[in-house]
Scaffold this motif. Structure first.
Motif, PDB file in Angstrom:
ATOM      1  N   GLN A  96      -0.779   7.697   2.792  1.00 57.69           N
ATOM      2  CA  GLN A  96      -1.729   6.865   3.512  1.00 57.69           C
ATOM      3  C   GLN A  96      -2.173   5.664   2.672  1.00 57.69           C
ATOM      4  O   GLN A  96      -2.351   4.562   3.191  1.00 57.69           O
ATOM      5  CB  GLN A  96      -2.942   7.697   3.938  1.00 57.69           C
ATOM      6  CG  GLN A  96      -2.665   8.651   5.094  1.00 57.69           C
ATOM      7  CD  GLN A  96      -2.163   7.944   6.331  1.00 57.69           C
ATOM      8  OE1 GLN A  96      -1.195   8.382   6.958  1.00 57.69           O
ATOM      9  NE2 GLN A  96      -2.788   6.841   6.703  1.00 57.69           N
ATOM     10  N   GLU A 116     -11.219  11.989   1.192  1.00 58.97           N
ATOM     11  CA  GLU A 116     -12.173  12.447   2.189  1.00 58.97           C
ATOM     12  C   GLU A 116     -13.577  12.517   1.604  1.00 58.97           C
ATOM     13  O   GLU A 116     -13.762  12.686   0.399  1.00 58.97           O
ATOM     14  CB  GLU A 116     -11.747  13.805   2.728  1.00 58.97           C
ATOM     15  CG  GLU A 116     -10.450  13.760   3.526  1.00 58.97           C
ATOM     16  CD  GLU A 116     -10.121  15.086   4.163  1.00 58.97           C
ATOM     17  OE1 GLU A 116     -10.407  15.252   5.369  1.00 58.97           O
ATOM     18  OE2 GLU A 116      -9.590  15.972   3.452  1.00 58.97           O
ATOM     19  N   GLY A 137     -10.960   7.081   5.840  1.00 56.25           N
ATOM     20  CA  GLY A 137     -11.428   5.729   5.517  1.00 56.25           C
ATOM     21  C   GLY A 137     -12.918   5.639   5.302  1.00 56.25           C
ATOM     22  O   GLY A 137     -13.480   4.536   5.319  1.00 56.25           O
ATOM     23  N   ASP A 138     -13.572   6.783   5.096  1.00 57.95           N
ATOM     24  CA  ASP A 138     -15.031   6.784   4.949  1.00 57.95           C
ATOM     25  C   ASP A 138     -15.492   6.451   3.537  1.00 57.95           C
ATOM     26  O   ASP A 138     -16.678   6.216   3.305  1.00 57.95           O
ATOM     27  CB  ASP A 138     -15.598   8.153   5.353  1.00 57.95           C
ATOM     28  CG  ASP A 138     -15.341   8.469   6.821  1.00 57.95           C
ATOM     29  OD1 ASP A 138     -15.190   7.510   7.595  1.00 57.95           O
ATOM     30  OD2 ASP A 138     -15.288   9.662   7.183  1.00 57.95           O
ATOM     31  N   VAL A 168      -6.119   0.390   9.167  1.00 54.24           N
ATOM     32  CA  VAL A 168      -7.238   1.297   9.409  1.00 54.24           C
ATOM     33  C   VAL A 168      -6.771   2.729   9.179  1.00 54.24           C
ATOM     34  O   VAL A 168      -5.831   3.195   9.840  1.00 54.24           O
ATOM     35  CB  VAL A 168      -7.791   1.126  10.844  1.00 54.24           C
ATOM     36  CG1 VAL A 168      -8.942   2.109  11.087  1.00 54.24           C
ATOM     37  CG2 VAL A 168      -8.263  -0.312  11.071  1.00 54.24           C
ATOM     38  N   GLN A 169      -7.404   3.409   8.231  1.00 50.95           N
ATOM     39  CA  GLN A 169      -7.035   4.780   7.913  1.00 50.95           C
ATOM     40  C   GLN A 169      -7.404   5.731   9.062  1.00 50.95           C
ATOM     41  O   GLN A 169      -8.341   5.469   9.818  1.00 50.95           O
ATOM     42  CB  GLN A 169      -7.760   5.227   6.637  1.00 50.95           C
ATOM     43  CG  GLN A 169      -7.311   4.534   5.371  1.00 50.95           C
ATOM     44  CD  GLN A 169      -5.917   4.956   4.929  1.00 50.95           C
ATOM     45  OE1 GLN A 169      -5.359   5.937   5.412  1.00 50.95           O
ATOM     46  NE2 GLN A 169      -5.345   4.191   4.005  1.00 50.95           N
ATOM     47  N   PRO A 170      -6.672   6.838   9.195  1.00 50.47           N
ATOM     48  CA  PRO A 170      -7.042   7.848  10.193  1.00 50.47           C
ATOM     49  C   PRO A 170      -8.467   8.344   9.963  1.00 50.47           C
ATOM     50  O   PRO A 170      -9.010   8.246   8.854  1.00 50.47           O
ATOM     51  CB  PRO A 170      -6.022   8.963   9.964  1.00 50.47           C
ATOM     52  CG  PRO A 170      -4.860   8.292   9.309  1.00 50.47           C
ATOM     53  CD  PRO A 170      -5.443   7.201   8.471  1.00 50.47           C
ATOM     54  N   GLU A 171      -9.059   8.873  11.007  1.00 47.57           N
ATOM     55  CA  GLU A 171     -10.438   9.347  10.938  1.00 47.57           C
ATOM     56  C   GLU A 171     -10.617  10.329   9.785  1.00 47.57           C
ATOM     57  O   GLU A 171      -9.814  11.245   9.593  1.00 47.57           O
ATOM     58  CB  GLU A 171     -10.823  10.031  12.263  1.00 47.57           C
ATOM     59  CG  GLU A 171     -12.285  10.454  12.322  1.00 47.57           C
ATOM     60  CD  GLU A 171     -12.650  11.033  13.675  1.00 47.57           C
ATOM     61  OE1 GLU A 171     -13.801  11.480  13.826  1.00 47.57           O
ATOM     62  OE2 GLU A 171     -11.781  11.041  14.576  1.00 47.57           O
ATOM     63  N   GLY A 172     -11.663  10.090   9.014  1.00 40.88           N
ATOM     64  CA  GLY A 172     -11.978  10.956   7.888  1.00 40.88           C
ATOM     65  C   GLY A 172     -11.416  10.483   6.563  1.00 40.88           C
ATOM     66  O   GLY A 172     -11.917  10.875   5.498  1.00 40.88           O
TER      67      GLY A 172
END
Length: 431
Positions: free
Chosen positions: A313, A394, A346-347, A340-344
């Motif tokens: 990623q 994450e 890119g936080d 844009v990273q997958p959910e979780g």
């Protein structure tokens, strides 16, 4: 056939060195008579002219530089750079028109006397730091202000805007009541330095080659049981042996210390099965920067699927965002089109999506949307060197991956300068 006829017939006409050509050349590191070398006087002349252009563009009468990186960029002098980053010592006066005047201690004056960029070298340097002036700090600051005012009167009497860099509160206050407007020269230096000449790219490629030597030493010597600082020492050794200067930080971490990112190298032992991430942050030969990040796997064993996913990623983001670094692209456009990273995942992004580099990290910085309050717009131009960043980890994860590449913006698009390969064993699939 005469020598003249031979020359006319067979002599190849030298082709101009372009940014695109320079991007693919690593120059020789030793002075010889059989190979072309970097045209250093040409590079110094280019940089000084860039500074002069920006002094005029920002409507300054003159600037006074104290940051050792700024001084080196403008005229090529190096004298105890790290010391002068925290203790004000030598300073450089550059008017929009007129002589470049350098004040320094004897070692700096000896170096400066060999450079064609400096017109006048003066020994009447005044103490600007409390370390050297003690309770007489205010007195010496006022004398220094008058010294600079005298230069303004002589060389730019019709423009009273003086840019002063990093002189401190006392030095700035010393101009109160004098017929001069004190302004910040940061925009002058930022916009001068942002566009590199082909010769600067050659210097940068040499620094990158030294950094890649350090990466190879680290990868070859990585073993379970060694400490993070033991591993990091191979990068320092390569830089010093390669004629480099210093490393801005010690960003190397392993295992659980890779999340969150930006933890500095410690005495922690590296264990089998852990990821090791680092950011070289090197100031190498010629004073130019190499800012490249990689992640390695410490064996024995094989990377887990989770480690491969994080790595893949991060690499997807680097490759996607690299293609956005086109000449003319606005900062805002790049931010909007970013990967844009997958959910979780890119936080916890890196503080910058991308940033400039020359003699160390520099303007501009492109932020992620989460830091929208800091956004400023602009556009990419040929000659800019940009570092593209990615950190994937994450929020409550125990590991993360940091990757970064350094590239040159040209008329025909981005050219990646950092050639160190990514890790095949850490890819979860072909990308």
């Amino acid at each position: 056939m005469s020598a003249t006829d031979y020359t006319k017939r067979f002599a190849a006409k030298p082709q101009p060195l372009t940014l695109e050509k320079a991007a693919k050349i690593t120059p020789p590191m030793q002075l010889v008579d059989t190979e072309g070398m970097i045209d250093v006087p040409r590079m110094r002349a280019y940089r000084l002219e860039r500074v002069r252009e920006q002094i005029k563009a920002h409507d300054f009468g003159a600037i006074v530089l104290l940051d050792p990186l700024s001084i080196r960029y403008a005229v090529g002098v190096r004298n105890c750079s790290l010391f002068q980053m925290h203790i004000q010592a030598g300073y450089l006066f550059i008017p929009a028109e007129g002589p470049v005047i350098y004040f320094d201690s004897e070692p700096g004056r000896v170096t400066g006397s060999q450079l064609e960029t400096i017109d006048e070298i003066r020994s009447d340097i005044l103490p600007l730091s409390y370390m050297f002036s003690g309770y007489r700090h205010e007195e010496w600051s006022k004398r220094w202000a008058q010294q600079m005012l005298d230069l303004m009167d002589e060389h730019c009497p019709d423009n009273r805007r003086l840019g002063i860099e990093r002189v401190g509160v006392m030095g700035t206050q010393a101009f109160d009541g004098l017929n001069v407007e004190i302004v910040d020269p940061a925009p002058v230096m930022a916009h001068a330095r942002k566009i590199k000449s082909p010769e600067e790219i050659l210097c940068m490629n040499q620094t990158i080659a030294v950094a890649e030597d350090g990466m190879t030493r680290m990868r070859d010597n990585l073993r379970a049981g060694m400490s993070e600082t033991d591993l990091w020492s191979f990068m320092w050794q390569a830089n010093i042996e390669g004629g480099g200067e210093w490393i801005d930080y010690r960003l190397l971490s392993s295992g659980q210390r890779t999340n969150p990112w930006q933890q500095e190298a410690s005495s922690k032992m590296i264990r089998p099965g852990e990821l090791v991430c680092f950011d070289c942050g090197m100031i190498g030969p010629w004073g130019y920067g190499a800012d490249i990040s990689r992640a390695f796997f410490c064996g024995p064993g094989k990377p887990s699927d989770y480690q491969k996913m994080l790595y893949t990623q991060a690499l997807e983001e680097i490759r996607h965002n690299t293609e956005l670094m086109q000449p003319g692209a606005s900062f805002q456009e790049i931010i909007e089109k970013r990967y844009v990273q997958p959910e979780g995942l890119g936080d916890k992004p890196y503080p910058a999506l991308a940033h400039g580099i020359g003699m160390a990290d520099e303007y501009p910085v492109l932020y992620y949307p989460a830091d929208e309050q800091f956004h400023f717009d602009g556009h990419l131009e040929p000659g800019m060197v940009i570092c593209v960043e990615s950190y994937v980890g994450e929020m409550d994860g125990e590991q993360g991956v940091k990757l970064e590449n350094q590239l040159l913006v040209t008329e025909s698009g981005p050219i990646t300068l950092s050639t160190y390969p990514f890790e095949d064993e850490l890819l979860s699939r072909e990308i």
